[in-house]
Write an enzyme that holds these catalytic residues in place. Structure first.
Site, short mmCIF file in Angstrom:
data_model
loop_
_atom_site.label_atom_id
_atom_site.label_comp_id
_atom_site.label_asym_id
_atom_site.label_seq_id
_atom_site.Cartn_x
_atom_site.Cartn_y
_atom_site.Cartn_z
N ASN A 121 0.87 -1.18 0.00
CA ASN A 121 0.00 0.00 0.00
C ASN A 121 0.90 1.23 0.00
O ASN A 121 1.46 1.58 1.03
CB ASN A 121 -0.89 -0.05 1.25
CG ASN A 121 -1.72 1.21 1.43
OD1 ASN A 121 -1.78 2.05 0.54
ND2 ASN A 121 -2.36 1.33 2.58
N LYS A 147 0.17 4.23 -0.27
CA LYS A 147 -0.47 5.42 0.32
C LYS A 147 -0.20 6.64 -0.58
O LYS A 147 -0.09 6.48 -1.80
CB LYS A 147 0.00 5.63 1.76
CG LYS A 147 -0.20 4.36 2.60
CD LYS A 147 -0.09 4.55 4.07
CE LYS A 147 -0.34 3.23 4.77
NZ LYS A 147 -0.30 3.33 6.24
N HIS A 174 -9.70 0.87 4.80
CA HIS A 174 -8.43 1.11 5.48
C HIS A 174 -8.67 2.06 6.66
O HIS A 174 -9.50 2.97 6.57
CB HIS A 174 -7.41 1.72 4.52
CG HIS A 174 -6.04 1.77 5.12
ND1 HIS A 174 -5.65 2.77 5.98
CD2 HIS A 174 -4.99 0.91 5.04
CE1 HIS A 174 -4.41 2.52 6.39
NE2 HIS A 174 -3.99 1.40 5.83
N GLU A 230 -7.12 4.50 7.78
CA GLU A 230 -6.94 5.94 7.49
C GLU A 230 -8.19 6.50 6.82
O GLU A 230 -8.57 7.66 7.04
CB GLU A 230 -5.67 6.15 6.64
CG GLU A 230 -4.42 5.99 7.50
CD GLU A 230 -3.18 5.48 6.76
OE1 GLU A 230 -3.13 5.58 5.53
OE2 GLU A 230 -2.28 4.96 7.45
N GLU A 289 -5.55 -5.14 10.51
CA GLU A 289 -4.56 -4.09 10.75
C GLU A 289 -4.90 -3.36 12.05
O GLU A 289 -5.74 -2.44 12.04
CB GLU A 289 -4.56 -3.09 9.59
CG GLU A 289 -4.22 -3.70 8.26
CD GLU A 289 -3.65 -2.67 7.30
OE1 GLU A 289 -2.54 -2.87 6.82
OE2 GLU A 289 -4.31 -1.64 7.06
N GLY A 339 2.05 2.29 10.84
CA GLY A 339 2.97 3.43 10.69
C GLY A 339 3.62 3.86 11.99
O GLY A 339 4.23 4.93 12.06
N SER A 388 3.19 -2.03 10.43
CA SER A 388 4.63 -2.01 10.71
C SER A 388 5.34 -3.33 10.39
O SER A 388 6.29 -3.72 11.07
CB SER A 388 4.91 -1.58 12.15
OG SER A 388 4.44 -0.26 12.36
P1 PGA Z 1 2.59 0.32 7.69
O1 PGA Z 1 1.12 0.49 7.04
O2 PGA Z 1 3.15 -0.96 7.15
O3 PGA Z 1 3.34 1.53 7.25
O4 PGA Z 1 2.39 0.26 9.18
C1 PGA Z 1 0.29 -0.61 6.82
C2 PGA Z 1 -1.02 -0.15 6.21
O5 PGA Z 1 -1.51 0.92 6.59
O6 PGA Z 1 -1.58 -0.83 5.33
#
Ligand code: PGA
Length: 252
Positions: free
Chosen positions: A9, A11, A95, A97, A167, A173, A212
């Site tokens: 992803n 982003k 997601h 976010e 997740e 993140g 992460s």
């Molecule tokens: P990250 O994000 O690996 O940077 O923690 C995962 C995600 O949001 O899909």
């Protein structure tokens, strides 16, 4: 046996030049026999060109979100049909976010899931609890609520053509990964909840872990019996990291 799946992803990162470099490095570094299905999810404006760069490789294309509506006066939105048209196979829905920053609720996520499948896209449905919800002991009830919102409108059969990504919001993140045991516990809960409705679909359902994941921790997380790969954010932007994560995927 479930074939593992690793999706990057990206982003809101990248540029045409950076994407070309990243894809080039991925294609050069991939072994002929990849141990997993692999996809990358660039931002909308880069989908078409990234798809062209990936052409005839084993890496597939996904989008990061989709509009719940099929077409019309929805300024700024992108439909499932358009994603299909530019070569996407997958799309991430729900997601955290999108849920937290853009206020997408369970009902909207479910409609996006349906919109994706109506165009034969494979939704990657994200579920996961916040730190507060975990500390209050509500992890499984939150994940069940998010899952049931989709099952109620789409039916369990829809999961034959979908992927779930667990997740935990507190791990995205932040550099704080769930332990393999914490991930396994929730993955097993999700599979058991689906199995209550259809054991065969549950057995074939790929449940990814996200939050992460990096080369240094992927193998131990992917080794868990109900973890079928990962949804990778930050580490998917670095070719060597992402390739190592793909190499750590294991079939169960
Ligand atoms: P990250 O994000 O690996 O940077 O923690 C995962 C995600 O949001 O899909």
């Amino acid at each position: 046996m479930r074939r593992p799946f690793v999706a990057g992803n990206w982003k809101m990162h990248g540029s045409r030049a950076e994407n070309a470099q990243l894809v080039d490095a991925l294609l050069q570094g991939l072994p002929a026999q990849a141990p997993a299905d692999i996809a990358v999810c660039p931002p909308f404006p880069y989908l078409w060109e990234t798809g062209k760069l990936l052409k005839s490789s084993i890496i597939e294309l996904g989008a990061q979100s989709v509009c719940a509506e099929a077409m019309g006066a929805f300024t700024g939105e992108v439909s499932a049909g358009m994603l299909r048209d530019v070569g996407c196979k997958y799309v991430i829905v729900g997601h955290s976010e999108r849920r937290a920053i853009y206020r997408e609720d369970d009902a909207l996520v479910a409609r996006k899931f349906l919109a994706a499948q109506s165009q034969s896209l494979v939704p990657i449905l994200c579920v996961g609890e916040t730190l507060e919800e975990r500390e209050q002991g509500n992890t499984t009830s939150v994940v069940s609520r998010q899952l049931n919102a989709v099952l109620d409108v789409a039916g369990v059969g829809a999961l034959a053509n979908a992927v779930i990504a667990y997740e935990p919001v507190w791990a995205i993140g932040t550099g704080k990964t769930a332990t393999p045991e914490q991930a396994q516990e929730v993955h097993a809960h999700i599979r058991a909840a689906v199995a209550q409705q259809d054991a065969k679909i549950a057995a074939g359902l790929r449940i990814l872990y996200g939050g992460s994941v990096k080369a240094a921790n992927a193998r131990e997380i992917f080794a868990m019996p109900d973890v079928d790969g990962g949804l990778i954010g930050g580490a998917s932007l670095k070719a060597d990291e992402f390739l190592k994560i793909c190499a750590a995927a294991q079939a169960h």
